[in-house]
Write an enzyme that holds these catalytic residues in place. Structure first.
Site, PDB file in Angstrom:
ATOM      1  N   LEU A 183       0.874  -1.179   0.000  1.00  0.00           N
ATOM      2  CA  LEU A 183       0.000   0.000   0.000  1.00  0.00           C
ATOM      3  C   LEU A 183       0.909   1.225   0.000  1.00  0.00           C
ATOM      4  CD1 LEU A 183      -1.865  -2.317   0.827  1.00  0.00           C
ATOM      5  CD2 LEU A 183      -3.006  -0.764   2.407  1.00  0.00           C
ATOM      6  N   ILE A 184       1.144   1.774  -1.176  1.00  0.00           N
ATOM      7  CA  ILE A 184       2.157   2.814  -1.329  1.00  0.00           C
ATOM      8  C   ILE A 184       1.511   4.191  -1.413  1.00  0.00           C
ATOM      9  CG2 ILE A 184       2.233   2.563  -3.863  1.00  0.00           C
ATOM     10  CD1 ILE A 184       5.307   3.101  -3.583  1.00  0.00           C
ATOM     11  N   GLY A 287       3.579   0.615   5.652  1.00  0.00           N
ATOM     12  CA  GLY A 287       4.728   1.261   6.275  1.00  0.00           C
ATOM     13  C   GLY A 287       4.455   1.714   7.697  1.00  0.00           C
ATOM     14  N   GLN A 296      -1.873   4.197  14.570  1.00  0.00           N
ATOM     15  CA  GLN A 296      -0.865   3.144  14.651  1.00  0.00           C
ATOM     16  C   GLN A 296      -0.552   2.725  16.084  1.00  0.00           C
ATOM     17  OE1 GLN A 296       2.418   4.487  12.189  1.00  0.00           O
ATOM     18  NE2 GLN A 296       1.086   4.760  10.419  1.00  0.00           N
ATOM     19  N   CYS A 456      16.350  12.652 -19.623  1.00  0.00           N
ATOM     20  CA  CYS A 456      16.819  11.489 -18.877  1.00  0.00           C
ATOM     21  C   CYS A 456      17.178  10.405 -19.885  1.00  0.00           C
ATOM     22  CB  CYS A 456      15.784  10.993 -17.868  1.00  0.00           C
ATOM     23  SG  CYS A 456      14.315  10.257 -18.620  1.00  0.00           S
TER      24      CYS A 456
END
Length: 482
Positions: A183-184, A287, A296, A456
Protein backbone atom coordinates in the site's frame (compact mmCIF):
# COMPACT_ATOMS: atom_id res chain seq x y z
CA UNK A 1 35.04 -8.57 -18.49
CA UNK A 2 34.15 -11.02 -15.76
CA UNK A 3 32.33 -10.74 -12.44
CA UNK A 4 32.10 -13.36 -9.70
CA UNK A 5 28.81 -13.15 -7.76
CA UNK A 6 28.95 -14.35 -4.16
CA UNK A 7 25.71 -15.56 -2.60
CA UNK A 8 23.98 -14.09 0.44
CA UNK A 9 25.12 -16.32 3.38
CA UNK A 10 21.56 -17.36 4.34
CA UNK A 11 21.25 -18.99 0.91
CA UNK A 12 24.31 -21.16 1.52
CA UNK A 13 22.89 -22.73 4.71
CA UNK A 14 19.70 -23.95 3.02
CA UNK A 15 19.17 -27.61 2.15
CA UNK A 16 20.64 -28.74 -1.16
CA UNK A 17 17.33 -28.63 -3.04
CA UNK A 18 16.35 -25.19 -1.69
CA UNK A 19 19.83 -23.80 -2.30
CA UNK A 20 19.81 -24.99 -5.90
CA UNK A 21 16.36 -23.46 -6.43
CA UNK A 22 17.49 -20.11 -4.97
CA UNK A 23 20.64 -20.08 -7.12
CA UNK A 24 18.64 -20.92 -10.24
CA UNK A 25 16.17 -18.10 -9.54
CA UNK A 26 18.99 -15.63 -8.81
CA UNK A 27 20.71 -16.58 -12.07
CA UNK A 28 17.50 -15.87 -13.98
CA UNK A 29 17.04 -12.56 -12.18
CA UNK A 30 20.56 -11.48 -13.11
CA UNK A 31 19.92 -12.35 -16.75
CA UNK A 32 16.65 -10.41 -16.79
CA UNK A 33 18.28 -7.28 -15.36
CA UNK A 34 21.48 -7.34 -17.41
CA UNK A 35 20.10 -8.29 -20.84
CA UNK A 36 19.38 -4.60 -21.49
CA UNK A 37 23.10 -3.79 -21.23
CA UNK A 38 24.69 -6.51 -23.35
CA UNK A 39 22.83 -9.07 -25.48
CA UNK A 40 25.90 -11.33 -25.63
CA UNK A 41 26.24 -11.43 -21.85
CA UNK A 42 26.59 -14.89 -20.27
CA UNK A 43 25.46 -15.85 -16.76
CA UNK A 44 26.68 -19.22 -15.46
CA UNK A 45 25.69 -20.67 -12.10
CA UNK A 46 27.89 -22.80 -9.84
CA UNK A 47 27.36 -24.36 -6.42
CA UNK A 48 28.86 -21.47 -4.45
CA UNK A 49 28.94 -18.55 -6.90
CA UNK A 50 27.64 -17.20 -10.20
CA UNK A 51 29.78 -15.97 -13.09
CA UNK A 52 28.85 -13.04 -15.30
CA UNK A 53 30.82 -12.55 -18.51
CA UNK A 54 30.28 -9.69 -20.95
CA UNK A 55 32.10 -8.31 -24.00
CA UNK A 56 30.91 -4.70 -24.15
CA UNK A 57 33.53 -2.83 -22.09
CA UNK A 58 31.55 0.42 -22.32
CA UNK A 59 28.89 -1.17 -20.08
CA UNK A 60 31.30 -2.28 -17.34
CA UNK A 61 30.30 0.32 -14.73
CA UNK A 62 26.59 0.02 -15.56
CA UNK A 63 26.65 -3.77 -15.19
CA UNK A 64 28.61 -3.56 -11.95
CA UNK A 65 26.19 -1.00 -10.52
CA UNK A 66 23.15 -3.06 -11.53
CA UNK A 67 24.57 -6.16 -9.83
CA UNK A 68 24.95 -4.32 -6.52
CA UNK A 69 21.18 -3.72 -6.49
CA UNK A 70 19.91 -7.25 -7.19
CA UNK A 71 18.53 -8.98 -4.06
CA UNK A 72 20.32 -12.21 -3.15
CA UNK A 73 23.85 -11.01 -3.88
CA UNK A 74 26.24 -10.58 -0.96
CA UNK A 75 29.12 -9.07 -2.91
CA UNK A 76 30.57 -8.85 -6.41
CA UNK A 77 34.18 -9.44 -7.39
CA UNK A 78 35.43 -7.77 -10.56
CA UNK A 79 38.16 -10.08 -11.83
CA UNK A 80 40.71 -10.67 -14.55
CA UNK A 81 40.79 -14.32 -15.56
CA UNK A 82 44.20 -15.66 -16.65
CA UNK A 83 46.01 -18.94 -17.05
CA UNK A 84 49.11 -19.49 -14.91
CA UNK A 85 52.07 -21.86 -15.03
CA UNK A 86 53.38 -21.88 -11.45
CA UNK A 87 53.44 -19.88 -8.22
CA UNK A 88 56.11 -17.52 -9.56
CA UNK A 89 53.92 -16.75 -12.56
CA UNK A 90 51.07 -15.94 -10.16
CA UNK A 91 53.38 -13.47 -8.41
CA UNK A 92 54.38 -11.84 -11.72
CA UNK A 93 50.77 -11.31 -12.73
CA UNK A 94 49.87 -9.91 -9.30
CA UNK A 95 52.82 -7.52 -9.43
CA UNK A 96 51.75 -6.16 -12.82
CA UNK A 97 48.23 -5.47 -11.61
CA UNK A 98 48.83 -4.23 -8.07
CA UNK A 99 52.16 -2.36 -8.24
CA UNK A 100 50.66 1.14 -8.46
CA UNK A 101 48.02 0.43 -5.80
CA UNK A 102 50.62 -0.78 -3.29
CA UNK A 103 53.18 2.01 -3.59
CA UNK A 104 53.48 3.72 -0.22
CA UNK A 105 50.87 1.41 1.35
CA UNK A 106 50.76 -1.47 3.80
CA UNK A 107 49.30 -4.67 2.39
CA UNK A 108 48.58 -8.34 2.83
CA UNK A 109 47.76 -11.15 0.40
CA UNK A 110 44.71 -13.39 0.78
CA UNK A 111 44.22 -16.43 -1.44
CA UNK A 112 41.23 -18.73 -1.97
CA UNK A 113 41.82 -21.95 -3.85
CA UNK A 114 39.54 -24.54 -5.44
CA UNK A 115 40.82 -27.78 -6.96
CA UNK A 116 43.91 -29.96 -6.49
CA UNK A 117 47.31 -28.26 -6.54
CA UNK A 118 50.85 -28.99 -5.42
CA UNK A 119 50.78 -25.89 -3.23
CA UNK A 120 48.50 -24.60 -0.46
CA UNK A 121 46.76 -21.24 -0.22
CA UNK A 122 49.26 -20.17 2.46
CA UNK A 123 52.18 -21.09 0.20
CA UNK A 124 50.86 -18.69 -2.44
CA UNK A 125 50.17 -15.95 0.11
CA UNK A 126 53.73 -16.13 1.44
CA UNK A 127 55.40 -16.31 -1.97
CA UNK A 128 53.35 -13.54 -3.60
CA UNK A 129 53.45 -11.35 -0.48
CA UNK A 130 57.21 -11.73 -0.14
CA UNK A 131 57.75 -10.99 -3.81
CA UNK A 132 55.59 -7.87 -3.74
CA UNK A 133 57.39 -6.66 -0.63
CA UNK A 134 60.79 -7.10 -2.31
CA UNK A 135 59.87 -5.53 -5.65
CA UNK A 136 57.90 -2.50 -4.36
CA UNK A 137 60.29 -0.55 -2.16
CA UNK A 138 57.68 1.72 -0.56
CA UNK A 139 55.23 -1.09 0.27
CA UNK A 140 55.17 -2.81 3.66
CA UNK A 141 53.48 -5.99 4.86
CA UNK A 142 50.81 -5.66 7.55
CA UNK A 143 48.78 -8.79 8.24
CA UNK A 144 46.44 -7.31 10.86
CA UNK A 145 45.32 -3.93 9.52
CA UNK A 146 46.54 -3.50 5.93
CA UNK A 147 45.62 -0.49 3.83
CA UNK A 148 45.28 -2.73 0.76
CA UNK A 149 44.33 -6.39 0.62
CA UNK A 150 45.48 -8.26 -2.48
CA UNK A 151 42.74 -10.81 -3.19
CA UNK A 152 43.57 -13.77 -5.42
CA UNK A 153 41.48 -16.80 -6.30
CA UNK A 154 42.85 -19.95 -7.91
CA UNK A 155 40.35 -22.25 -9.58
CA UNK A 156 41.93 -25.37 -11.04
CA UNK A 157 44.32 -24.01 -13.72
CA UNK A 158 42.88 -20.46 -13.76
CA UNK A 159 44.03 -17.42 -11.79
CA UNK A 160 41.47 -14.79 -10.86
CA UNK A 161 43.06 -11.42 -10.15
CA UNK A 162 40.49 -9.46 -8.16
CA UNK A 163 40.41 -5.83 -9.29
CA UNK A 164 37.63 -4.73 -6.95
CA UNK A 165 35.06 -5.93 -4.45
CA UNK A 166 31.60 -4.32 -4.35
CA UNK A 167 28.97 -4.98 -1.71
CA UNK A 168 25.51 -6.14 -2.75
CA UNK A 169 22.26 -5.57 -0.87
CA UNK A 170 22.01 -9.18 0.33
CA UNK A 171 18.66 -10.78 1.06
CA UNK A 172 16.88 -13.46 -0.96
CA UNK A 173 16.38 -13.45 -4.75
CA UNK A 174 13.04 -12.01 -5.84
CA UNK A 175 10.70 -14.86 -6.65
CA UNK A 176 11.88 -17.20 -3.91
CA UNK A 177 9.03 -15.98 -1.68
CA UNK A 178 5.40 -15.33 -2.58
CA UNK A 179 4.00 -12.08 -3.99
CA UNK A 180 2.89 -9.19 -1.78
CA UNK A 181 0.87 -6.02 -2.39
CA UNK A 182 2.36 -2.82 -0.98
CA UNK A 183 0.00 0.00 0.00
CA UNK A 184 2.16 2.81 -1.33
CA UNK A 185 1.55 6.49 -0.63
CA UNK A 186 4.86 7.89 -1.85
CA UNK A 187 5.97 8.86 1.66
CA UNK A 188 9.04 7.77 3.59
CA UNK A 189 7.50 4.68 5.17
CA UNK A 190 5.81 2.90 2.27
CA UNK A 191 8.87 3.17 0.02
CA UNK A 192 11.20 1.70 2.64
CA UNK A 193 8.79 -1.10 3.57
CA UNK A 194 8.38 -2.02 -0.12
CA UNK A 195 12.15 -2.25 -0.52
CA UNK A 196 12.48 -4.42 2.59
CA UNK A 197 10.08 -7.02 1.19
CA UNK A 198 11.83 -6.97 -2.21
CA UNK A 199 15.10 -7.59 -0.43
CA UNK A 200 13.52 -10.53 1.38
CA UNK A 201 12.64 -12.24 -1.89
CA UNK A 202 9.07 -11.08 -2.58
CA UNK A 203 7.79 -9.70 -5.83
CA UNK A 204 6.16 -6.46 -4.68
CA UNK A 205 3.08 -5.13 -6.48
CA UNK A 206 1.83 -1.63 -5.68
CA UNK A 207 -1.63 -0.44 -4.66
CA UNK A 208 -2.20 3.31 -4.57
CA UNK A 209 -5.24 5.01 -3.05
CA UNK A 210 -5.58 8.32 -4.86
CA UNK A 211 -6.72 11.10 -2.53
CA UNK A 212 -4.96 14.01 -4.21
CA UNK A 213 -5.75 14.05 -7.92
CA UNK A 214 -3.54 13.50 -10.96
CA UNK A 215 -0.47 15.20 -9.49
CA UNK A 216 -0.53 12.87 -6.49
CA UNK A 217 -0.83 9.79 -8.69
CA UNK A 218 2.04 10.87 -10.93
CA UNK A 219 4.21 11.46 -7.87
CA UNK A 220 3.50 8.00 -6.46
CA UNK A 221 4.04 6.39 -9.87
CA UNK A 222 7.50 7.95 -9.87
CA UNK A 223 8.32 6.38 -6.50
CA UNK A 224 6.97 2.95 -7.48
CA UNK A 225 8.75 3.00 -10.84
CA UNK A 226 11.98 4.14 -9.19
CA UNK A 227 11.88 1.32 -6.60
CA UNK A 228 11.01 -1.28 -9.23
CA UNK A 229 13.59 -0.06 -11.73
CA UNK A 230 16.32 0.13 -9.12
CA UNK A 231 15.74 -3.04 -7.10
CA UNK A 232 13.06 -5.22 -8.69
CA UNK A 233 13.23 -4.92 -12.47
CA UNK A 234 13.91 -8.65 -12.86
CA UNK A 235 10.15 -9.22 -12.56
CA UNK A 236 6.94 -7.79 -14.00
CA UNK A 237 4.80 -6.14 -11.34
CA UNK A 238 1.44 -4.42 -11.22
CA UNK A 239 0.63 -0.84 -10.26
CA UNK A 240 -3.01 -0.58 -9.19
CA UNK A 241 -4.54 2.87 -8.70
CA UNK A 242 -7.85 3.25 -6.86
CA UNK A 243 -9.75 6.55 -6.83
CA UNK A 244 -10.57 6.80 -3.13
CA UNK A 245 -12.16 10.26 -3.20
CA UNK A 246 -15.73 8.84 -3.11
CA UNK A 247 -14.83 6.71 -0.08
CA UNK A 248 -13.31 9.69 1.75
CA UNK A 249 -16.38 11.76 0.93
CA UNK A 250 -18.67 9.09 2.37
CA UNK A 251 -16.53 8.87 5.54
CA UNK A 252 -16.56 12.65 6.00
CA UNK A 253 -20.33 12.67 5.67
CA UNK A 254 -21.30 9.57 7.66
CA UNK A 255 -18.55 8.83 10.25
CA UNK A 256 -17.82 10.50 13.58
CA UNK A 257 -14.74 12.74 13.49
CA UNK A 258 -12.70 10.80 16.04
CA UNK A 259 -13.17 7.47 14.26
CA UNK A 260 -12.41 8.67 10.73
CA UNK A 261 -8.72 7.70 10.65
CA UNK A 262 -9.28 4.10 11.74
CA UNK A 263 -12.32 3.69 9.48
CA UNK A 264 -10.38 5.03 6.48
CA UNK A 265 -7.54 2.57 7.10
CA UNK A 266 -10.03 -0.29 7.47
CA UNK A 267 -11.60 0.66 4.15
CA UNK A 268 -8.16 0.70 2.53
CA UNK A 269 -7.39 -2.75 3.93
CA UNK A 270 -10.72 -4.08 2.66
CA UNK A 271 -10.12 -2.66 -0.82
CA UNK A 272 -6.51 -3.86 -0.97
CA UNK A 273 -7.56 -7.33 0.20
CA UNK A 274 -10.04 -7.58 -2.67
CA UNK A 275 -7.28 -6.56 -5.10
CA UNK A 276 -4.90 -9.10 -3.53
CA UNK A 277 -7.49 -11.86 -3.83
CA UNK A 278 -8.13 -10.92 -7.46
CA UNK A 279 -4.47 -11.41 -8.39
CA UNK A 280 -3.56 -14.26 -6.04
CA UNK A 281 -1.35 -12.16 -3.76
CA UNK A 282 -0.75 -13.60 -0.29
CA UNK A 283 -0.17 -10.54 1.91
CA UNK A 284 -0.42 -6.77 2.18
CA UNK A 285 2.54 -4.57 3.13
CA UNK A 286 2.23 -1.24 4.92
CA UNK A 287 4.73 1.26 6.27
CA UNK A 288 3.09 1.56 9.68
CA UNK A 289 5.33 1.97 12.75
CA UNK A 290 4.08 1.52 16.28
CA UNK A 291 2.87 4.76 17.84
CA UNK A 292 3.96 6.97 14.95
CA UNK A 293 0.47 8.42 14.41
CA UNK A 294 -2.89 7.99 16.10
CA UNK A 295 -4.05 5.10 13.90
CA UNK A 296 -0.86 3.14 14.65
CA UNK A 297 -1.42 2.25 18.29
CA UNK A 298 -1.70 -1.45 19.09
CA UNK A 299 -5.44 -1.17 19.70
CA UNK A 300 -6.06 0.61 16.42
CA UNK A 301 -3.74 -1.65 14.42
CA UNK A 302 -5.60 -4.68 15.75
CA UNK A 303 -8.92 -3.20 14.64
CA UNK A 304 -7.45 -2.38 11.22
CA UNK A 305 -6.22 -5.98 10.89
CA UNK A 306 -9.67 -7.30 11.79
CA UNK A 307 -11.18 -5.63 8.71
CA UNK A 308 -9.80 -8.44 6.54
CA UNK A 309 -8.50 -12.01 6.72
CA UNK A 310 -5.53 -11.12 4.50
CA UNK A 311 -2.16 -11.16 6.24
CA UNK A 312 -0.75 -7.65 6.81
CA UNK A 313 3.04 -7.30 7.03
CA UNK A 314 4.56 -4.27 8.76
CA UNK A 315 8.34 -4.45 8.34
CA UNK A 316 8.84 -1.02 9.98
CA UNK A 317 6.72 -1.71 13.07
CA UNK A 318 9.61 -1.15 15.53
CA UNK A 319 11.50 1.51 13.57
CA UNK A 320 11.63 5.14 14.59
CA UNK A 321 11.13 7.94 12.07
CA UNK A 322 14.76 9.03 12.06
CA UNK A 323 15.86 5.53 11.09
CA UNK A 324 13.20 5.28 8.38
CA UNK A 325 14.24 8.62 6.86
CA UNK A 326 17.88 7.50 6.92
CA UNK A 327 16.92 4.34 5.03
CA UNK A 328 14.89 6.37 2.52
CA UNK A 329 17.91 8.60 1.97
CA UNK A 330 20.12 5.56 1.28
CA UNK A 331 17.54 4.13 -1.13
CA UNK A 332 17.12 7.43 -2.97
CA UNK A 333 13.43 7.96 -2.11
CA UNK A 334 13.88 10.70 0.50
CA UNK A 335 13.42 13.63 -1.87
CA UNK A 336 10.32 12.04 -3.40
CA UNK A 337 8.83 11.73 0.07
CA UNK A 338 9.68 15.29 1.05
CA UNK A 339 7.46 16.68 -1.69
CA UNK A 340 4.66 14.13 -1.28
CA UNK A 341 1.66 15.49 0.65
CA UNK A 342 0.13 13.29 3.37
CA UNK A 343 -3.59 13.16 2.73
CA UNK A 344 -4.64 10.52 5.23
CA UNK A 345 -3.96 12.68 8.26
CA UNK A 346 -6.07 15.68 7.28
CA UNK A 347 -9.55 14.24 7.51
CA UNK A 348 -9.76 13.86 11.32
CA UNK A 349 -9.25 16.73 13.76
CA UNK A 350 -9.37 14.70 16.99
CA UNK A 351 -8.44 11.11 16.11
CA UNK A 352 -8.87 8.38 18.68
CA UNK A 353 -5.80 6.47 19.82
CA UNK A 354 -7.82 3.65 21.39
CA UNK A 355 -10.78 2.86 19.18
CA UNK A 356 -13.56 0.60 20.45
CA UNK A 357 -14.62 -2.19 18.11
CA UNK A 358 -18.34 -1.76 18.77
CA UNK A 359 -18.16 1.96 18.10
CA UNK A 360 -16.15 1.51 14.90
CA UNK A 361 -18.62 -1.07 13.63
CA UNK A 362 -21.53 1.21 14.54
CA UNK A 363 -19.98 4.06 12.56
CA UNK A 364 -19.28 1.76 9.61
CA UNK A 365 -22.92 0.66 9.57
CA UNK A 366 -23.74 4.14 8.22
CA UNK A 367 -21.27 3.69 5.36
CA UNK A 368 -22.54 2.75 1.91
CA UNK A 369 -20.31 -0.21 1.02
CA UNK A 370 -21.55 -0.11 -2.57
CA UNK A 371 -19.20 2.86 -2.99
CA UNK A 372 -16.25 0.75 -1.86
CA UNK A 373 -17.23 -2.06 -4.22
CA UNK A 374 -17.50 0.41 -7.08
CA UNK A 375 -14.08 2.02 -6.62
CA UNK A 376 -12.47 -1.43 -6.36
CA UNK A 377 -14.18 -2.61 -9.54
CA UNK A 378 -12.98 0.55 -11.31
CA UNK A 379 -9.38 0.18 -10.10
CA UNK A 380 -6.84 0.75 -12.88
CA UNK A 381 -4.22 -1.96 -13.24
CA UNK A 382 -1.11 -1.37 -15.35
CA UNK A 383 2.16 -3.19 -15.85
CA UNK A 384 4.70 -0.93 -14.16
CA UNK A 385 6.85 -1.15 -17.30
CA UNK A 386 4.05 0.57 -19.20
CA UNK A 387 4.23 3.70 -17.06
CA UNK A 388 6.41 5.28 -19.74
CA UNK A 389 3.93 4.50 -22.52
CA UNK A 390 0.97 5.58 -20.41
CA UNK A 391 2.72 8.84 -19.64
CA UNK A 392 3.14 9.47 -23.37
CA UNK A 393 -0.61 9.18 -23.76
CA UNK A 394 -1.35 11.35 -20.73
CA UNK A 395 1.13 14.03 -21.73
CA UNK A 396 -0.12 14.71 -25.22
CA UNK A 397 0.25 18.42 -24.53
CA UNK A 398 3.91 18.01 -23.56
CA UNK A 399 6.06 18.61 -26.62
CA UNK A 400 8.92 16.20 -27.28
CA UNK A 401 11.81 17.75 -29.19
CA UNK A 402 15.03 16.46 -30.74
CA UNK A 403 16.57 19.90 -31.34
CA UNK A 404 16.66 23.14 -29.41
CA UNK A 405 16.54 26.89 -29.76
CA UNK A 406 19.49 29.04 -28.63
CA UNK A 407 17.49 30.39 -25.68
CA UNK A 408 16.39 26.95 -24.41
CA UNK A 409 17.96 25.37 -21.32
CA UNK A 410 18.62 21.62 -21.25
CA UNK A 411 17.73 20.33 -17.78
CA UNK A 412 19.55 17.09 -16.98
CA UNK A 413 17.26 15.38 -14.45
CA UNK A 414 19.26 12.14 -14.13
CA UNK A 415 20.68 11.11 -10.76
CA UNK A 416 24.15 12.47 -9.93
CA UNK A 417 25.71 9.01 -10.43
CA UNK A 418 24.22 8.71 -13.92
CA UNK A 419 25.41 12.21 -14.79
CA UNK A 420 28.94 11.36 -13.66
CA UNK A 421 28.97 8.12 -15.68
CA UNK A 422 27.64 9.72 -18.88
CA UNK A 423 28.01 13.51 -18.75
CA UNK A 424 26.09 15.52 -21.35
CA UNK A 425 28.28 17.38 -23.81
CA UNK A 426 26.25 19.51 -26.23
CA UNK A 427 27.20 22.71 -28.00
CA UNK A 428 25.07 25.84 -28.38
CA UNK A 429 22.80 25.17 -25.42
CA UNK A 430 23.01 25.88 -21.72
CA UNK A 431 22.96 22.70 -19.62
CA UNK A 432 21.76 22.71 -16.03
CA UNK A 433 21.73 19.80 -13.60
CA UNK A 434 18.69 19.27 -11.40
CA UNK A 435 18.05 15.63 -10.36
CA UNK A 436 14.45 14.50 -10.86
CA UNK A 437 13.81 14.14 -7.14
CA UNK A 438 14.55 17.83 -6.58
CA UNK A 439 12.36 19.22 -9.36
CA UNK A 440 9.29 19.47 -7.13
CA UNK A 441 11.04 21.79 -4.69
CA UNK A 442 13.61 23.63 -6.82
CA UNK A 443 12.16 24.07 -10.32
CA UNK A 444 10.29 27.18 -9.21
CA UNK A 445 13.61 28.81 -8.29
CA UNK A 446 14.81 28.70 -11.91
CA UNK A 447 14.43 31.57 -14.39
CA UNK A 448 10.82 31.08 -15.55
CA UNK A 449 11.32 33.27 -18.63
CA UNK A 450 13.17 30.37 -20.28
CA UNK A 451 11.96 27.06 -21.70
CA UNK A 452 13.40 23.94 -20.08
CA UNK A 453 14.00 20.72 -22.00
CA UNK A 454 13.92 17.81 -19.55
CA UNK A 455 16.34 14.98 -20.29
CA UNK A 456 16.82 11.49 -18.88
CA UNK A 457 18.33 8.31 -20.32
CA UNK A 458 15.17 6.52 -21.47
CA UNK A 459 12.63 9.34 -21.39
CA UNK A 460 10.47 7.74 -18.69
CA UNK A 461 11.25 10.07 -15.81
CA UNK A 462 11.39 13.17 -18.02
CA UNK A 463 7.80 12.57 -19.20
CA UNK A 464 6.57 11.86 -15.68
CA UNK A 465 8.24 15.01 -14.39
CA UNK A 466 6.94 17.09 -17.30
CA UNK A 467 3.39 16.05 -16.48
CA UNK A 468 3.97 16.70 -12.79
CA UNK A 469 5.30 20.21 -13.48
CA UNK A 470 2.35 20.94 -15.78
CA UNK A 471 0.02 19.88 -12.96
CA UNK A 472 1.85 22.37 -10.74
CA UNK A 473 1.17 25.18 -13.24
CA UNK A 474 4.50 25.34 -15.11
CA UNK A 475 3.99 25.55 -18.88
CA UNK A 476 7.62 26.18 -19.91
CA UNK A 477 8.67 22.52 -20.03
CA UNK A 478 9.33 20.11 -22.89
CA UNK A 479 10.86 16.65 -23.14
CA UNK A 480 14.21 16.35 -24.94
CA UNK A 481 14.76 13.07 -26.81
CA UNK A 482 17.79 13.22 -29.17
Amino acid sequence: MKFIIKLFPEITIKSQSVRLRFIKILTGNIRNVLKHYDETLAVVRHWDHIEVRAKDESQRSAIRDALTRIPGIHHILEVEDHAYTDVHNIFEQALALYREQLEGKTFCVRVKRRGKHEFSSQDVERYVGGGLNQHIETARVNLTAPQVTVHLEIEQDRLLLIKGRYEGIGGFPIGTQEDVLSLISGGFDSGVSSYMLMRRGCRVHYCFFNLGGAAHEIGVKQVAHYLWNRFGSSHRVRFIAIDFDPVVGEILEKVDDGQMGVVLKRMMVRAASKIAERYGVQALVTGEALGQVSSQTLTNLRLIDNASDTLILRPLISHDKEHIIKQARELGTEDFAKTMPEYCGVISKSPTVKAVKAKIEAEESHFDFAILERVVSEARNIDIRQIAEQTKQEVVEIETVASFAPTDVLLDIRSPDEQDDKPLELDQIEIKSLPFYKLGTQFGDLDQSKTYLLYCERGVMSRLQALYLREQGFSNVKVYRP
